[in-house]
Design a protein around this motif. Structure first.
Motif, short mmCIF file in Angstrom:
data_model
loop_
_atom_site.label_atom_id
_atom_site.label_comp_id
_atom_site.label_asym_id
_atom_site.label_seq_id
_atom_site.Cartn_x
_atom_site.Cartn_y
_atom_site.Cartn_z
N PHE A 79 -8.15 6.85 21.00
CA PHE A 79 -9.07 5.81 20.44
C PHE A 79 -10.33 6.21 20.19
CE2 PHE A 79 -6.78 2.73 23.75
CZ PHE A 79 -5.71 3.01 23.45
N LEU A 80 -10.60 6.23 18.88
CA LEU A 80 -11.88 6.92 18.23
C LEU A 80 -12.98 5.96 17.54
CD1 LEU A 80 -10.71 10.28 16.68
CD2 LEU A 80 -11.57 9.82 18.89
N GLY A 92 -10.43 6.40 24.71
CA GLY A 92 -8.83 6.11 25.15
C GLY A 92 -7.92 6.97 24.49
N PRO A 93 -6.81 6.75 25.14
CA PRO A 93 -6.27 5.70 25.95
C PRO A 93 -6.74 6.12 27.45
CG PRO A 93 -4.33 7.15 25.24
CD PRO A 93 -5.60 7.43 24.37
N SER A 94 -7.16 7.51 27.83
CA SER A 94 -7.47 7.77 28.94
C SER A 94 -8.61 6.94 29.47
CB SER A 94 -7.90 9.30 29.09
OG SER A 94 -8.84 9.61 28.28
N THR A 95 -9.05 7.01 30.85
CA THR A 95 -10.07 6.16 31.31
C THR A 95 -11.65 6.80 31.06
OG1 THR A 95 -10.24 7.47 33.37
CG2 THR A 95 -8.81 5.22 33.12
N GLN A 96 -11.83 8.01 30.75
CA GLN A 96 -13.08 8.85 30.39
C GLN A 96 -13.48 8.52 28.88
OE1 GLN A 96 -15.16 10.46 32.77
NE2 GLN A 96 -16.40 10.40 31.19
N LEU A 97 -14.58 8.16 28.63
CA LEU A 97 -15.23 8.21 27.68
C LEU A 97 -15.95 9.29 27.20
CD1 LEU A 97 -15.06 4.81 28.51
CD2 LEU A 97 -16.53 4.62 26.42
N ASN A 98 -15.80 9.98 26.15
CA ASN A 98 -16.38 11.27 26.00
C ASN A 98 -17.13 11.15 24.32
OD1 ASN A 98 -15.70 13.18 27.84
ND2 ASN A 98 -13.68 12.48 27.48
N GLY A 106 -19.52 22.33 17.39
CA GLY A 106 -19.09 21.15 17.86
C GLY A 106 -19.46 21.00 19.35
N ALA A 107 -19.54 19.86 20.19
CA ALA A 107 -19.92 19.58 21.67
C ALA A 107 -19.01 18.50 22.10
CB ALA A 107 -21.19 19.75 21.62
N ILE A 108 -18.84 18.47 23.43
CA ILE A 108 -18.17 17.11 23.96
C ILE A 108 -18.87 17.14 25.12
CG2 ILE A 108 -16.29 18.49 24.98
CD1 ILE A 108 -14.80 15.84 24.26
N THR A 109 -19.42 15.70 25.35
CA THR A 109 -20.00 15.44 26.89
C THR A 109 -19.51 14.06 27.28
OG1 THR A 109 -21.57 14.13 25.38
CG2 THR A 109 -22.12 16.37 25.93
N ALA A 110 -19.11 14.27 28.42
CA ALA A 110 -18.88 12.91 29.30
C ALA A 110 -19.74 11.82 29.27
CB ALA A 110 -18.15 13.24 30.64
N THR A 111 -19.44 10.70 28.87
CA THR A 111 -20.23 9.63 28.63
C THR A 111 -20.21 8.82 29.83
OG1 THR A 111 -19.80 9.58 26.20
CG2 THR A 111 -20.88 7.39 27.07
N LYS A 112 -19.14 8.38 30.33
CA LYS A 112 -18.81 7.48 31.53
C LYS A 112 -17.47 7.13 31.62
CE LYS A 112 -20.47 3.34 31.53
NZ LYS A 112 -21.71 2.13 31.53
N ALA A 113 -17.02 6.58 32.76
CA ALA A 113 -15.59 6.07 32.66
C ALA A 113 -15.52 4.63 32.19
CB ALA A 113 -15.39 5.86 34.37
N ARG A 114 -14.31 4.37 31.58
CA ARG A 114 -14.32 2.85 30.90
C ARG A 114 -14.21 1.77 31.89
NH1 ARG A 114 -10.05 3.86 28.01
NH2 ARG A 114 -8.82 2.82 29.48
#
Length: 175
Positions: A79-80, A92-98, A106-114
């Motif tokens: 889900f983008l 998503g579909p996982s619970t962690q937003l990134n 590039g870079a990826i950072t954890a935003t929060k749990a959905r």
């Protein structure tokens, strides 16, 4: 590609003006069920499908690997949405937003749990700038029944520097 779900490396481009398809560049790794998200700069990012390294389809018709944005590799469509600042939010579909930064490598950072629900086979839709409805999916116990998709839905708001997740009215049945 095969029963092992190895996927393919090919990309295909659709020209909406002529309603024709053409072959694009090959990806660095085979993918099965990747997600593609348009970016505000006429590029697009390819995420998931069995490999954890996203790739960006660039305006010069080449692909660039985001080797420092390794993370989501599931063989489920991610889900983008594109954030107003040009970065991409994986909701998503996982619970962690990134948040994925598609610049350079590039870079990826954890935003929060959905919301604590793995929404496999759920749906999502951007309905306003930076606002996305995430609904259904999962395999939970709800309404006295087990192993059912949820009726619940949330709004993910990626405007501003802080992502917010707000529950909204549930659907009449799980989907």
């Amino acid at each position: 590609k095969n029963s092992a779900l190895d996927g393919i490396v090919q990309t295909h481009l659709f020209n909406w003006q002529t309603e024709t398809w053409s072959r694009g560049p090959d990806m660095a790794a085979a993918r099965w069920y990747p997600a593609v998200q348009a970016l505000g700069n006429n590029e697009a990012v390819i995420v998931g499908g069995g490999t954890a390294i996203p790739e960006v389809y660039q305006t010069d018709k080449t692909l660039r690997r985001l080797s420092n944005a390794s993370g989501y590799s599931d063989r489920l469509y991610a889900f983008l949405t594109t954030r107003p600042n040009g970065q991409v939010e994986l909701m998503g579909p996982s619970t962690q937003l990134n948040t994925i930064n598609t610049s350079g490598t590039g870079a990826i950072t954890a935003t929060k749990a959905r919301d604590g629900i793995a929404r496999t086979y759920g749906g999502f839709a951007t309905y306003d700038i930076g606002k996305v409805l995430v609904a259904g999916g999962g395999d939970i116990t709800e309404g006295g029944q087990s192993d059912v998709p949820t009726k619940t839905a949330v709004v993910v708001n990626v405007n501003g520097s802080t992502t917010t997740v707000t529950p909204t009215a549930s659907m009449s049945v799980g989907r």
